[in-house]
Design an enzyme around this catalytic site. Structure first.
Site, short mmCIF file in Angstrom:
data_model
loop_
_atom_site.label_atom_id
_atom_site.label_comp_id
_atom_site.label_asym_id
_atom_site.label_seq_id
_atom_site.Cartn_x
_atom_site.Cartn_y
_atom_site.Cartn_z
N ASN A 127 83.35 -20.57 19.56
CA ASN A 127 82.94 -21.67 20.45
C ASN A 127 81.64 -21.29 21.17
OD1 ASN A 127 83.67 -20.27 22.98
ND2 ASN A 127 85.72 -20.36 22.07
N LYS A 166 84.54 -13.29 0.30
CA LYS A 166 83.88 -14.52 0.75
C LYS A 166 84.35 -15.71 -0.08
CE LYS A 166 79.33 -16.50 1.22
NZ LYS A 166 77.93 -16.40 0.83
N ILE A 195 96.84 -15.92 26.13
CA ILE A 195 96.75 -14.62 26.81
C ILE A 195 97.15 -14.74 28.28
CG2 ILE A 195 95.16 -12.76 27.47
CD1 ILE A 195 93.55 -13.52 24.91
N PHE A 254 90.74 -20.20 34.18
CA PHE A 254 89.55 -21.04 34.15
C PHE A 254 89.85 -22.20 33.24
CE2 PHE A 254 85.12 -20.93 35.30
CZ PHE A 254 85.11 -19.94 36.26
N LYS A 302 97.68 -27.36 33.76
CA LYS A 302 97.60 -25.97 33.24
C LYS A 302 98.05 -24.95 34.27
CE LYS A 302 94.11 -26.78 29.91
NZ LYS A 302 92.71 -26.85 29.61
N LYS A 338 101.02 -22.74 32.90
CA LYS A 338 100.75 -21.34 32.60
C LYS A 338 101.20 -20.41 33.74
CE LYS A 338 96.84 -22.48 29.59
NZ LYS A 338 95.91 -21.79 28.68
O1 C5P Z 1 94.38 -24.16 27.72
P1 C5P Z 1 92.98 -23.73 28.00
O2 C5P Z 1 92.34 -22.96 26.88
O3 C5P Z 1 92.07 -24.83 28.47
O4 C5P Z 1 93.15 -22.76 29.26
C1 C5P Z 1 92.08 -22.09 29.81
C2 C5P Z 1 92.55 -20.84 30.49
O5 C5P Z 1 93.52 -20.16 29.67
C3 C5P Z 1 91.42 -19.84 30.66
O6 C5P Z 1 91.70 -19.07 31.79
C4 C5P Z 1 91.51 -19.02 29.37
O7 C5P Z 1 90.91 -17.75 29.53
C5 C5P Z 1 93.00 -18.94 29.17
N1 C5P Z 1 93.44 -18.86 27.76
C6 C5P Z 1 94.01 -17.70 27.29
N2 C5P Z 1 94.48 -17.63 26.00
C7 C5P Z 1 94.37 -18.69 25.18
C8 C5P Z 1 93.79 -19.88 25.64
C9 C5P Z 1 93.33 -19.93 26.93
O8 C5P Z 1 94.10 -16.72 28.04
N3 C5P Z 1 94.81 -18.59 23.94
#
Ligand code: C5P
Length: 410
Positions: free
Chosen positions: A210, A289, A308, A325, A339, A343
């Site tokens: 990304n 590849k 994570i 974030f 979120k 989370k």
């Molecule tokens: O769900 P989303 O990706 O929008 O959530 C954003 C937050 O979750 C950020 O703090 C990002 O670092 C964390 N995140 C993570 N592992 C993932 C997806 C997002 O730690 N697989």
């Protein structure tokens, strides 16, 4: 009286707002500080050394080559003496000199020679303040570690209205008090930050990723280091130099990021997940590849990556603060609030990446901090500046439980 025993060098530049500085000196002294004024040549046209000497109780300094002063308290000694250098008003010219690393007079030389924090209160005509060179210098200075405070908006001496006014001495003094009392606010805390994108391999040459530049995560690492924290940065692939003093672990994929984070969890007080972790990864990584075929490729099967931050927040070794974030393009606040709950985070910092002036690759960002008890909006400012403001806000609002482990605030 929260500046008792603090030694402040007050730099005064030649702007009309210099007329406020004798009162500023009095306010700082009333709060308990010792104040040594350093004036630029132009400042002496706006406020006289005699009035400054009378209110500060010390002769102001204005000459880099003043033999008498060099013999007693030279610019190096002055640089070592100060607990903080405060420059008010900081003119466009001074910002340009400092951004260019110039040492052309006593004040600029002092700023280069000191290890103490330098606080800048810019004041100038609003069109000058908003001009690209001045804003670029502000950005650069904040990356160098100068602490820059937003000018007030309102009617200016030149008759125009807009941002550029020097705040009143009554308003500057509390900033100095809180700055000097919070400058090592995170000392003794171990902060773990994830930053940048992740790369999920498709084959040996291709990946899913990304637009994250890592700038905001790195700015958090630098701001936390500035505030005295012990910082570990788990970084995806970015084109940024590692922050000085941070322990940096370089990773590529979300799975590698998770295992680096888990290996540090036992020794983490605060976790800040700034990384833009890829939500999915290819189900299998092709060893060779993938060849181009005329009929096209129908699909690359994907599987979900581990979340994570959710894993961290639900772990038996959960840090005392877990901050997420959220980069959103629509329903910004509602999505972020969902979120926060889903989370199990203590706070979430959300920014609207649909707004082209801020977000992914830019140097500026604006954000809303959301906790279980409320929201606060931080308007657009350099990413370093935003990181520091958010950390200060978080440590004072959420750290009821953190303060006791901070050796500076027993
Ligand atoms: O769900 P989303 O990706 O929008 O959530 C954003 C937050 O979750 C950020 O703090 C990002 O670092 C964390 N995140 C993570 N592992 C993932 C997806 C997002 O730690 N697989």
């Amino acid at each position: 009286m929260n500046l008792i025993g603090k030694k402040i060098v007050l730099g005064i530049c030649g702007g009309i707002a210099a007329y406020k500085t004798p009162i500023l000196v009095r306010r700082l002294r009333q709060a308990g500080a010792e104040v040594q004024v350093v004036m630029t040549r132009a400042a002496t046209s706006f406020v006289t050394p005699t009035s400054i000497a009378a209110v500060s109780g010390r002769a102001p300094r204005d000459d880099l080559f003043d033999l008498q002063a060099e013999a007693s308290m030279g610019h190096i000694e002055l640089a070592r003496w100060a607990d903080c250098v405060l420059i008010a008003p900081a003119t466009a010219h001074l910002l340009g000199q400092l951004a260019g690393g110039l040492a052309s007079d006593l004040l600029t030389t002092l700023c280069l020679a000191t290890r103490c924090p330098v606080m800048l209160f810019p004041a100038m005509n609003n069109v000058m303040w908003e001009s690209r060179p001045v804003q670029a210098n502000v950005q650069r200075l904040s990356e160098f570690g100068y602490h820059i405070f937003q000018p007030d908006s309102g009617e200016q001496a030149c008759g125009e209205t807009g941002p550029g006014r020097l705040p009143e001495p009554e308003d500057i003094t509390p900033h100095v008090i809180s700055f000097l009392n919070t400058s090592r606010m995170l000392a003794g805390l171990r902060v773990l930050i994830t930053a940048g994108p992740t790369r999920e391999a498709i084959d040996p040459v291709r990946f899913i990723s990304n637009h994250s530049s890592g700038k905001q995560g790195y700015a958090f690492a630098e701001a936390a280091l500035d505030l005295g924290a012990d910082v570990t940065l788990v970084s995806g692939p970015v084109a940024l130099p590692p922050p000085k003093g941070a322990h940096v672990i370089q990773v590529q994929s979300a799975e590698q990021m998770l295992s680096a984070v888990l290996s540090k969890l036992n020794s983490t007080d605060v976790f800040i997940g700034v990384a833009a972790v890829a939500d999915y990864r290819p189900k299998e990584v092709h060893e060779q590849k993938i060849k181009r075929v005329e009929q096209g490729l129908d699909a690359i099967p994907l599987v979900a990556n581990p979340d994570i931050i959710a894993t961290v927040a639900s772990s038996p070794h959960r840090p005392r603060l877990v901050i997420g974030f959220a980069a959103e393009t629509q329903n910004t606040i509602a999505n972020a609030e969902a979120k926060l709950i889903r989370k199990k985070l203590d706070a979430i910092i959300v920014n609207d990446v649909a707004d082209k002036r801020i977000g992914f690759n830019g140097d500026n960002n604006a954000a809303t901090l959301i906790t279980a008890t409320g929201r606060k909006f931080f308007d657009q400012r350099p990413k370093h500046w935003l990181a520091r403001d958010l950390l200060l806000e978080l440590s004072s609002r959420l750290t009821g439980g953190l303060a006791p482990t901070n050796p500076l605030y027993p």
